[in-house]
Motif scaffolding. Structure first.
Motif, PDB file in Angstrom:
ATOM      1  N   ALA A 126       8.546 -12.466   8.380  1.00 27.59           N
ATOM      2  CA  ALA A 126       8.729 -11.518   7.280  1.00 27.59           C
ATOM      3  C   ALA A 126      10.139 -11.649   6.723  1.00 27.59           C
ATOM      4  O   ALA A 126      11.070 -12.015   7.440  1.00 27.59           O
ATOM      5  CB  ALA A 126       8.481 -10.089   7.753  1.00 27.59           C
ATOM      6  N   PHE A 132      12.740 -10.515   2.925  1.00 26.11           N
ATOM      7  CA  PHE A 132      12.958  -9.747   1.702  1.00 26.11           C
ATOM      8  C   PHE A 132      13.295 -10.710   0.574  1.00 26.11           C
ATOM      9  O   PHE A 132      14.022 -11.685   0.788  1.00 26.11           O
ATOM     10  CB  PHE A 132      14.080  -8.724   1.917  1.00 26.11           C
ATOM     11  N   GLY A 153      11.479  -7.215  -3.442  1.00 30.51           N
ATOM     12  CA  GLY A 153      10.173  -7.409  -2.840  1.00 30.51           C
ATOM     13  C   GLY A 153      10.269  -7.891  -1.412  1.00 30.51           C
ATOM     14  O   GLY A 153      11.361  -8.069  -0.865  1.00 30.51           O
ATOM     15  N   THR A 154       9.109  -8.093  -0.824  1.00 30.09           N
ATOM     16  CA  THR A 154       9.009  -8.583   0.549  1.00 30.09           C
ATOM     17  C   THR A 154       8.030  -9.744   0.602  1.00 30.09           C
ATOM     18  O   THR A 154       7.242  -9.964  -0.322  1.00 30.09           O
ATOM     19  CB  THR A 154       8.515  -7.483   1.511  1.00 30.09           C
ATOM     20  N   HIS A 163       5.574 -11.762   3.800  1.00 32.14           N
ATOM     21  CA  HIS A 163       5.231 -11.990   5.198  1.00 32.14           C
ATOM     22  C   HIS A 163       3.992 -12.862   5.280  1.00 32.14           C
ATOM     23  O   HIS A 163       3.263 -13.009   4.304  1.00 32.14           O
ATOM     24  CB  HIS A 163       5.065 -10.680   5.989  1.00 32.14           C
ATOM     25  N   PRO A 166      -3.966  -7.248   2.295  1.00 40.26           N
ATOM     26  CA  PRO A 166      -3.064  -6.387   3.064  1.00 40.26           C
ATOM     27  C   PRO A 166      -3.821  -5.504   4.057  1.00 40.26           C
ATOM     28  O   PRO A 166      -4.874  -4.962   3.744  1.00 40.26           O
ATOM     29  CB  PRO A 166      -2.368  -5.533   1.999  1.00 40.26           C
ATOM     30  N   ASP A 204       0.259  -3.010   6.414  1.00 40.70           N
ATOM     31  CA  ASP A 204       0.923  -3.617   5.247  1.00 40.70           C
ATOM     32  C   ASP A 204       1.028  -2.604   4.112  1.00 40.70           C
ATOM     33  O   ASP A 204       2.094  -2.437   3.510  1.00 40.70           O
ATOM     34  CB  ASP A 204       0.151  -4.839   4.734  1.00 40.70           C
ATOM     35  N   PHE A 230       4.286  -1.283   2.310  1.00 47.51           N
ATOM     36  CA  PHE A 230       4.450  -1.444   0.861  1.00 47.51           C
ATOM     37  C   PHE A 230       4.834  -0.120   0.217  1.00 47.51           C
ATOM     38  O   PHE A 230       5.710  -0.058  -0.637  1.00 47.51           O
ATOM     39  CB  PHE A 230       3.159  -1.935   0.206  1.00 47.51           C
ATOM     40  N   HIS A 276       5.078  -7.479  -3.139  1.00 47.63           N
ATOM     41  CA  HIS A 276       4.915  -7.933  -1.759  1.00 47.63           C
ATOM     42  C   HIS A 276       4.024  -9.170  -1.731  1.00 47.63           C
ATOM     43  O   HIS A 276       2.897  -9.122  -2.218  1.00 47.63           O
ATOM     44  CB  HIS A 276       4.306  -6.820  -0.914  1.00 47.63           C
ATOM     45  N   SER A 300       3.200  -2.062  -4.726  1.00 46.40           N
ATOM     46  CA  SER A 300       3.335  -1.111  -3.621  1.00 46.40           C
ATOM     47  C   SER A 300       2.053  -0.343  -3.331  1.00 46.40           C
ATOM     48  O   SER A 300       1.809   0.060  -2.204  1.00 46.40           O
ATOM     49  CB  SER A 300       4.458  -0.123  -3.912  1.00 46.40           C
TER      50      SER A 300
END
Length: 123
Positions: free
Chosen positions: A27, A29, A68-69, A71, A80, A84, A88, A95, A112
């Protein structure tokens, strides 16, 4: 937001990270510059397992460019999970989920609230 833009070099690096961490998740960012995701920041003190990834959010530097992220999922599911969606909702932004076998076709973007967003790869 209808589309998220990501630099090709970053996407290729994220796919490589997903392959390198397999069978564990990884994971990070995402930093944005001029509307394009340009860099990934791996959080300090991570724990990357086969079913989850944890890190200390309080150790992240304050950075207005983190939008954002990302993973990985070591399974072929790009959708998700409940965990998740919970993350979010707390973090905001866009994401990315990279599912096994970690090709460009296995990357999905979500807002999100869990709604999907189209990805545009830019050179």
């Amino acid at each position: 937001m209808n589309v998220v833009r990501i630099r090709r070099e970053l996407l290729e690096y994220l796919l490589e990270l997903a392959r390198d961490f397999y069978p564990n998740e990884f994971a990070g960012f995402l930093r944005e510059k001029n509307g394009v995701f340009e860099e990934v920041l791996l959080a300090p003190n991570p724990h990357f397992g086969t079913t989850s990834a944890f890190f200390d959010l309080w150790m992240l530097p304050y950075d207005e460019n983190i939008k954002g992220t990302v993973h990985s999922h070591p399974s072929p599911s790009p959708w998700p999970s409940r965990a998740d969606l919970h993350f979010f909702s707390k973090f905001g932004g866009v994401h990315l989920i990279i599912a096994y076998p970690f090709t460009e076709d296995d990357v999905r973007a979500y807002l999100s609230n869990g709604n999907p967003v189209r990805i545009e790869v830019v050179d």
